[in-house]
Design an enzyme around this catalytic site. Structure first.
Site: not given
Length: 345
Positions: A78, A115, A133, A39-40, A34
């Site tokens: 990242g 989340y 999400d 954002q990936t 998770e």
């Protein structure tokens, strides 16, 4: 959203992608997935997930890992604060002797918000907590024909309430319901293009499909334009070694390795003056590069120089990049350095 749950669960069981974190109820492995997926894209995470768990198969291994190794394994993924927060949380879990098994306790871990706490609570422990999400926001907005701005926290809270209200009973169904809604948004009720309504198990209950408004949904306020920063980056070679330096301990890419750089777009003469101010003399200019990297709020536009130098500068001079976590912002420069150092690009 009445009647939504049974067809969505049935569709998920028949069509869900085969992903490794869906084959376990181990909270540690679900938690790692998770955090990586924040954002990936899934495709980007798969290889990292396998390598990470090979290196740190249990929470204690992660808790005691050297930070340089942790960041090297995260290299290119990242948002490196995620990795540091993972390790902080792993130390809390190790020291407590147990993994938090409630939504409220999970929220206390560094890097875990509503989340992520809900996703772990449901998948690992069978606790009915709605994990909302971007995929779920889009699905819910279309199902209910909601034209409110989904980036508004109040709207997110309202949609979370809708999902909470339709949660199934029974541990097995609870464990997959959040994943089923997210999967529906990822592969059927897709972003950046028309949804695949004819494949959707919720089509008959979807107000946006019935009213023909799906192309206008979800509504989301436009992001502010990214701030543009110009940089000149140097791949410096000295006696078979390349120059790296560490970024500051706070701010963007905190504590990671980077190629020496300076603000602005410099021509060769101006670049040579910067090198001399560092105590170096250009010997052989090899190549000029151009690269761009997008962060959430900033865009870097980079001019690069690859060259051999002489002299002495207070950099870390390394014959290999193997032990240093260089972020993907510098991927083009890393490739050049690896080729010159004899490593595989």
């Amino acid at each position: 959203m009445d009647g939504l749950t049974p067809p969505v669960l049935a569709w998920y069981r028949a069509n869900a992608r085969d992903l490794p974190w869906r084959k376990t109820s181990d909270p540690y492995r679900i938690w790692v997935s998770e955090i990586m997926l924040q954002q990936t894209r899934v495709a980007a995470v798969l290889g990292y997930y396998a390598r990470f768990l090979d290196a740190f198969p249990a929470v204690g291994d992660l808790a005691s890992a050297p930070e340089d190794l942790l960041l090297k394994l995260w290299e290119g993924l990242g948002y490196y604060s995620r990795a540091r927060n993972l390790q902080k949380a792993a130390r809390i879990v190790r020291d407590s002797g147990r993994f938090p098994d409630s939504f409220a306790e999970l929220l206390k871990l560094p890097g875990v918000g509503e989340y992520t706490a809900a996703a772990i609570a449901s998948a690992a422990f069978g606790i009915p907590e709605a994990a909302v999400d971007g995929n779920v926001l889009r699905v819910a907005a279309r199902l209910t024909d909601c034209h409110d701005d989904i980036s508004d926290p109040a709207v997110k809270k309202k949609i979370r309430g809708w999902v909470q209200d339709v949660f199934p009973d029974g541990s097995a169904d609870i464990r997959i319901f959040n994943q089923a809604l997210m999967e529906l948004g990822a592969v059927v009720c897709v972003p950046n293009g028309p949804p695949k309504c004819l494949l959707c198990p919720a089509r008959e209950r979807c107000l946006a499909f019935a009213r023909g408004t799906f192309d206008a949904l979800p509504v989301k306020k436009a992001k502010k334009p990214r701030r543009v920063e110009e940089k000149t980056v140097f791949v410096l070679l000295l006696e078979g070694r390349a120059a790296l330096r560490k970024r500051p301990d706070s701010g963007l890419l905190a504590g990671l390795w980077e190629f020496p750089n300076t603000d602005g777009v410099l021509d060769e003469d101006a670049a040579a003056e910067v090198l001399r101010s560092w105590g170096l003399e250009p010997k052989s200019w090899r190549k000029r590069l151009a690269a761009k990297h997008l962060f959430t709020h900033v865009e870097w536009r980079m001019t690069g120089y690859v060259l051999e130098v002489s002299g002495n500068a207070d950099f870390f001079w390394t014959p290999s990049l193997d032990a240093c976590a260089v972020p993907s912002a510098f991927a083009k420069f890393s490739k050049e350095a690896l080729a010159l150092l004899g490593g595989a690009p």
